[in-house]
Design a protein around this motif. Structure first.
Motif, PDB file in Angstrom:
ATOM      1  N   SER A 105       0.822  -1.221   0.000  1.00  0.00           N
ATOM      2  CA  SER A 105       0.000   0.000   0.000  1.00  0.00           C
ATOM      3  C   SER A 105       0.855   1.269   0.000  1.00  0.00           C
ATOM      4  O   SER A 105       0.460   2.298  -0.559  1.00  0.00           O
ATOM      5  N   ARG A 413      -5.896   2.359   8.737  1.00  0.00           N
ATOM      6  CA  ARG A 413      -7.159   1.766   8.283  1.00  0.00           C
ATOM      7  C   ARG A 413      -8.335   2.714   8.544  1.00  0.00           C
ATOM      8  O   ARG A 413      -9.320   2.709   7.808  1.00  0.00           O
ATOM      9  N   TYR A 414      -8.198   3.532   9.602  1.00  0.00           N
ATOM     10  CA  TYR A 414      -9.283   4.453   9.963  1.00  0.00           C
ATOM     11  C   TYR A 414      -9.031   5.872   9.463  1.00  0.00           C
ATOM     12  O   TYR A 414      -9.969   6.578   9.098  1.00  0.00           O
ATOM     13  N   ARG A 416      -6.975   6.692   6.841  1.00  0.00           N
ATOM     14  CA  ARG A 416      -6.823   6.713   5.379  1.00  0.00           C
ATOM     15  C   ARG A 416      -7.519   5.495   4.785  1.00  0.00           C
ATOM     16  O   ARG A 416      -6.912   4.606   4.197  1.00  0.00           O
ATOM     17  N   PRO A 417      -8.845   5.453   4.938  1.00  0.00           N
ATOM     18  CA  PRO A 417      -9.575   4.251   4.483  1.00  0.00           C
ATOM     19  C   PRO A 417      -9.541   4.055   2.967  1.00  0.00           C
ATOM     20  O   PRO A 417      -9.735   2.937   2.488  1.00  0.00           O
ATOM     21  N   ASP A 418      -9.322   5.129   2.217  1.00  0.00           N
ATOM     22  CA  ASP A 418      -9.337   5.019   0.755  1.00  0.00           C
ATOM     23  C   ASP A 418      -7.971   4.680   0.161  1.00  0.00           C
ATOM     24  O   ASP A 418      -7.831   4.630  -1.070  1.00  0.00           O
ATOM     25  N   MET A 419      -6.959   4.495   0.989  1.00  0.00           N
ATOM     26  CA  MET A 419      -5.638   4.129   0.476  1.00  0.00           C
ATOM     27  C   MET A 419      -5.721   2.796  -0.260  1.00  0.00           C
ATOM     28  O   MET A 419      -6.303   1.836   0.245  1.00  0.00           O
ATOM     29  N   PRO A 420      -5.155   2.708  -1.463  1.00  0.00           N
ATOM     30  CA  PRO A 420      -5.154   1.419  -2.184  1.00  0.00           C
ATOM     31  C   PRO A 420      -4.406   0.360  -1.375  1.00  0.00           C
ATOM     32  O   PRO A 420      -3.295   0.586  -0.912  1.00  0.00           O
ATOM     33  N   ARG A 421      -5.032  -0.802  -1.204  1.00  0.00           N
ATOM     34  CA  ARG A 421      -4.426  -1.901  -0.458  1.00  0.00           C
ATOM     35  C   ARG A 421      -4.530  -3.174  -1.278  1.00  0.00           C
ATOM     36  O   ARG A 421      -5.483  -3.961  -1.110  1.00  0.00           O
ATOM     37  N   LYS A 424      -4.360  -7.184   1.773  1.00  0.00           N
ATOM     38  CA  LYS A 424      -4.974  -6.708   3.013  1.00  0.00           C
ATOM     39  C   LYS A 424      -5.124  -7.877   3.980  1.00  0.00           C
ATOM     40  O   LYS A 424      -5.613  -8.951   3.597  1.00  0.00           O
TER      41      LYS A 424
END
Length: 500
Positions: A105, A413-414, A416-421, A424
């Motif tokens: 990520s 995770r909270y 930057r919830p939109d970060m490409p992962r 996971k």
């Protein structure tokens, strides 16, 4: 002369009269055939096999051959020690999987430093970097190198002891050769690492195969009452887990070179999972082989377990064991230097270290300055420093900052919830692992409060250093590299322009 910008982009134009240059100008150097768009950058040369060799080659050092007895001593029984080896392998896999998510990520090199920087900001990242630079990395490299120096000379001096000055001279040669290799070629560094990794696995196979052969022949007396309750030390189990987690340390080094990994979304998780499975398998079966041939008392009394094992099983062939140990140490030195030189490279790029450390050799495409920066400090500590005391002071910081980095995964995770992962993991995996890391830090404080307190105080000197060197930045405002590139040399010469 040809000028390249700091980010590595060249002009791509030959300074000749035909294309508008002046007759006295030096032609621009020819780019290597695989140079993308004339950029000078670190190439993506870490394949899946090379990634596996980096992880396995740095995890497996001299410990499994020389002194894998910390777990047995603190667990109290053969059976419980094997359980601890397996459990530590699973916990280390949890940490490695967490780092696989972070590495896919946040596709930047730098490992712990980069993830703490992304999650918690520059000050905490700089404190980690400061502790690494002034103490942890030079001392760690010096200790591995000393083991190399001792065991590479042991067959020559047998049965006498190796003189201290000879060990330090051999150690200096080992450090110098590793530095030279990493400075000259990334490809050859990785090829040598693959070769050394296979030599480690061969050495382990030489122990496992005859040990299991004896086990299958019915040599099981040392496994009788393996889980006898009266021998199990519940109070010692935390220390046994501490020793086990330390033995598996090294699974994070591929994350230090993420930018050089081919297809990191797939390669990083796959390399981590394969490597951890191989290392756990090797560690557990190696200990089973030891227990088959030696009793628990013999193992605890041995100064070099693999040498004692080889003496019982192979006779004169035991002379080869120190050579395998030395090669194992050399592989750890090579892998560690390759990895954490990239951390200094990234820290320089982020403005936390002098800009020269982010410069790349224009022909060899290696971070030459970042590789060499540890050389004087490592050699200095080797000859005049109390390395082992320094490591005792600082070892708990490794787990503290790894725990912080994995905690950063949960935090992002909270936040930057939109970060490409692309990869996971379930949240319970980083939660269990970060708790394990903080528990080991607490255990260090409880069992050795003086040394741990000194190490913590040393690391806190990074706070004033951050404000002196970063916040109240008194460095030159401009540092413009001018690269003089003779065709036959390719070395970088810097001209510095100061503007205050």
């Amino acid at each position: 002369m040809t000028r390249r910008s700091v980010n590595g982009e060249g002009t791509g134009v030959n300074n000749t009269p035909q294309n508008g240059g002046h007759p006295g100008d030096t032609p621009a150097p020819k780019e290597e055939p695989d140079a993308p768009n004339g950029k000078v950058e670190l190439r993506k040369k870490v394949t899946l096999l090379r990634g596996i060799s980096i992880i396995i080659g740095t995890i497996i050092g001299a410990g499994i051959f020389i002194s894998p007895k910390g777990i047995l001593k603190n667990s109290g029984s053969v059976g419980m020690s094997l359980v601890v080896w397996i459990a530590c392998g699973v916990l280390s896999l949890f940490g490695a999987l967490s780092y696989a998510e972070l590495g896919t990520s946040i596709q930047k090199s730098g490992g712990h430093y980069t993830y703490i920087l992304e999650a918690f900001g520059p000050q905490m990242a700089f404190i980690r970097l400061w502790a690494d630079l002034i103490a942890i990395r030079p001392a760690g490299l010096a200790v591995i190198s000393l083991a190399f120096g001792q065991y590479i000379l042991e067959p020559i001096f047998m049965p006498c002891g190796v003189p201290e000055i000879a060990i330090k001279l051999a150690t200096s040669i080992g450090i110098t050769s590793v530095m030279y290799l990493n400075s000259m070629s990334t490809s050859w560094t990785n090829r040598i690492q693959i070769l050394l990794t296979f030599s480690k696995l061969l050495a382990i196979a030489i122990i496992i195969v005859p040990g299991l052969y004896m086990l299958f022949k019915g040599e099981t007396k040392n496994f009788e009452n393996a889980f006898e309750v009266s021998n199990i030390k519940l109070t010692g189990l935390p220390l046994a887990f501490y020793s086990g987690m330390y033995a598996y340390a090294g699974w994070f080094y591929l994350n230090f070179v993420t930018e050089e990994v081919e297809n990191p979304e797939k390669t990083v998780p796959l390399a981590i999972c394969i490597s951890m499975a191989i290392v756990t398998f090797c560690y557990v079966l190696t200990n089973v082989a030891y227990y088959t041939v030696m009793s628990a008392e013999e193992l605890l009394a041995s100064q070099a377990v693999a040498v004692t094992f080889a003496g019982k099983m192979m006779g004169n062939f035991s002379v080869a064991v120190p050579v395998f140990v030395a090669l194992s140490c050399f592989g750890s030195m090579n892998g560690c230097l390759f990895a954490f030189s990239r951390m200094f490279y990234v820290a320089s790029r982020e403005g936390h270290l002098p800009e020269v450390l982010s410069m790349i050799h224009v022909r060899r495409h290696t971070p030459l300055a970042a590789v060499l920066v540890l050389y004087p400090m490592t050699v200095f500590q080797l000859f005049v420093g109390d390395i082992y005391s320094l490591l005792n002071f600082m070892s708990f910081l490794r787990w503290l900052f790894i725990g912080v980095a994995v905690l950063g995964l949960i935090y992002m995770r909270y936040t930057r919830p939109d970060m490409p992962r692309p990869f996971k993991v379930p949240l319970f995996i980083p939660a269990i692992f970060s708790f394990t890391c903080f528990f080991m830090v607490f255990l260090s404080l409880y069992s050795d409060p003086v040394n741990t307190g000194i190490g913590f105080a040393i690391s806190l000197t990074g706070i004033p250093a951050y404000y002196i060197f970063i916040v109240f930045d008194r460095r030159p405002k401009e540092f413009v590299p001018i690269l003089l590139l003779p065709e036959n040399e390719g070395w970088i010469i810097y001209k510095t322009c100061f503007t205050f």
